[in-house]
Design an enzyme around this catalytic site. Structure first.
Site, PDB file in Angstrom:
ATOM      1  N   CYS A  74       7.162  57.984 -69.655  1.00 41.74           N
ATOM      2  CA  CYS A  74       6.006  58.085 -68.760  1.00 41.74           C
ATOM      3  C   CYS A  74       5.047  59.182 -69.244  1.00 41.74           C
ATOM      4  O   CYS A  74       5.399  60.368 -69.249  1.00 41.74           O
ATOM      5  CB  CYS A  74       6.492  58.379 -67.353  1.00 41.74           C
ATOM      6  N   CYS A  88       4.553  62.009 -66.833  1.00 45.40           N
ATOM      7  CA  CYS A  88       5.723  62.901 -66.770  1.00 45.40           C
ATOM      8  C   CYS A  88       5.691  63.907 -67.916  1.00 45.40           C
ATOM      9  O   CYS A  88       6.002  65.084 -67.733  1.00 45.40           O
ATOM     10  CB  CYS A  88       7.017  62.093 -66.816  1.00 45.40           C
TER      11      CYS A  88
END
Length: 523
Positions: free
Chosen positions: A78, A81
């Site tokens: 991600c 992230c």
């Protein structure tokens, strides 16, 4: 193209592939270093957020002394992230690790939901997006499941944490604190303010683990086991810990050292440097690989250089004293005196303590007498240090040395109201010490066991509090693991030990050794 050229080309190609795979190995799924590299941080900089997975989630959160926990659920693929990680690490730096600015308050953790092994764990907390941050008591995460709420509940979604500043602001609001990202040096603002609060001592369980691990590290780093005398002293102290330490993991670690001691330190000569793949004494961390943590809870001073280890060591001695039986009192006395004399590195303190040990002329026959001796010795040390610290101004301003226990904590311990000439009711002092350093000390672990702490967590069940009687002095070459055992079980344990090591270790009065079934069957 000739065969030689083909071979040369294939060799060069394999080297290129090897170099490429080496440089990109950090990009493999689940790797910790992928996030470091993409975030642009120094690859050598250690992450402070604790990475959890399905196998260690419950045990780590059960064992932490922190009052709160943050769990970040993320996916390594991600981009958001990866971009968020530097912000999260800035906050984690404040609370996690041995050099934390504000240790023992918030445990910052993360779980990679993209790893298949963590699928059930992420489902357990109804993770709906990445990154998703949850807040709560560590024990609530251990027992928790279902969908977290944004309003007040046991586990809460942190809904405003896009930057390090906003996350810390959210944490400050929850803890009623004023931490800053630029905080540098820890000066303890979370000192105990009410010594009459019995719940305070429950935090000391973490401190006796910390002091035990720190003492073990000091012994290793200074290589002080140098002779048969120091080796015998070390064995006796480890035997006492294996039988009576309040922490199960410290008992287990001590027992593992005893079982392997002959191989680690043949003829009392320990090898401290790893060579040839052989284990050393340092290969067996006495209270587990995560200790020492680098900070204290109950024994934390208001300044970095006060209290801490010495306080934790005293609590350890008190907690050991209240767990022994009558037949062990002289053994425990000799063991603690020898330990301080051989391994405590403060020379003046060691000599003073040794003088107090030498002043005892009559052997101890009752455990009560030994409990009171440890208590009176601690008070004598405090009286001496009170004078030194008053003249030098070297004490902790928030924790000046006092005579223990104070009247506010145990009024029945005092026979009179005269503060200048204290008269003690020794029966009530003994009752207080037994309770304070016994059940009350382990009460926090008892609460954790109720909510489902795992096998590494210390519980305060009767099995844990009722420890071995007659902790016999085991010869150095016959050191064994410890705890309750009958004569029949002693024979079984000897057979087990013989099968493991092919040595005859079954010695002691009535043919018994003090053994712990769970440690022997699952070393």
């Amino acid at each position: 193209m000739s065969l030689a050229h083909l071979v040369l080309f294939a060799g060069l190609l394999s080297l290129v592939i090897l170099a490429s795979s080496s440089s990109s190995s950090s990009s493999s799924p689940g790797s910790r270093s992928i996030l470091r590299d993409i975030s642009g941080e120094n690859a050598d900089q250690k992450d402070r957020a604790v990475e959890l997975n399905s196998s260690n989630f419950d045990s780590v959160l059960s064992d932490t002394p922190a009052k709160y926990a943050v769990v970040e659920f993320f996916a390594h693929w991600c981009p958001a992230c990866r971009n968020y990680k530097p912000h999260y690490e800035k906050v984690a730096r404040l609370f996690n690790g041995p050099d934390a600015i504000h240790p023992g308050i918030v445990l910052m953790t993360r779980v990679d939901c993209a790893m298949k092994t963590n699928t059930n764990l992420c489902d357990r907390f109804s993770v709906s997006h990445y990154p998703m941050l949850l807040w709560g008591s560590p024990t609530k995460f251990v027992s928790g499941s279902g969908e977290p709420k944004k309003e007040k509940s046991e586990i809460v979604v942190i809904d405003d944490a896009r930057t390090a500043e906003r996350l810390l602001k959210w944490i400050n609001k929850q803890t009623q604190s004023s931490y800053g990202l630029d905080d540098k040096k820890f000066e303890n603002e979370h000192v105990r303010t009410n010594i009459t609060d019995y719940k305070q001592i429950s935090q000391a369980v973490y401190d006796i683990e910390e002091a035990t691990a720190e003492a073990f590290d000091i012994i290793l780093s200074n290589k002080v086991i140098k002779s048969s005398e120091t080796s015998a002293s070390f064995i006796r102290f480890i035997q006492l810990l294996a039988a009576h330490h309040a922490s199960r993991r410290c008992r287990k670690g001590a027992a593992e050292i005893l079982v392997n001691y002959d191989d680690l330190c043949p003829s009392g000569k320990c090898s401290y440097e790893a060579s040839g793949g052989k284990d050393t004494l340092g290969s067996f961390p006495i209270c587990g690989k995560d200790l020492p943590r680098g900070y204290y809870m109950f024994c934390r001073g208001s300044k970095n250089d006060t209290r801490g280890f010495s306080c934790g060591l005293w609590v350890l001695f008190h907690s050991l004293s209240v767990r022994i039986e009558d037949g062990e009192s002289q053994f425990a006395f000799n063991t603690i005196c020898d330990f301080v004399n051989n391994f405590f590195m403060c020379d003046e303190c060691r000599l003073h303590f040794n003088d107090m040990c030498l002043s005892v002329k009559t052997p101890f026959k009752k455990a009560r007498d030994f409990v009171l001796w440890v208590w009176s010795t601690h008070n004598k040390v405090n009286e001496r240090l009170m004078k030194d610290e008053a003249s030098l101004g070297s004490g902790d301003p928030e924790f000046p040395k006092i005579i223990w226990p104070p009247r506010a904590l145990c009024p029945s311990c005092y026979l009179s109201s005269d503060e200048k000439s204290i008269e003690w009711d020794h029966d009530n002092v003994y009752k207080f010490l037994k309770s304070y350093y016994g059940p009350k000390l382990v009460s926090l672990y008892k609460e954790k066991s109720v909510v489902g702490s795992k096998e590494e967590t210390v519980s305060a069940t009767a099995e844990d509090l009722t420890v071995a009687t007659n902790a016999l002095v085991v010869p150095v070459g016959a050191a064994l693991a410890i705890a309750v055992a009958s004569c029949a079980f002693g024979a079984l344990a000897c057979y087990w030990r013989t099968q493991q090591k092919n040595r005859k270790y079954c010695r002691g009065e009535a043919g018994t050794e003090v053994l712990e079934a769970e440690l022997l069957m699952f070393p």
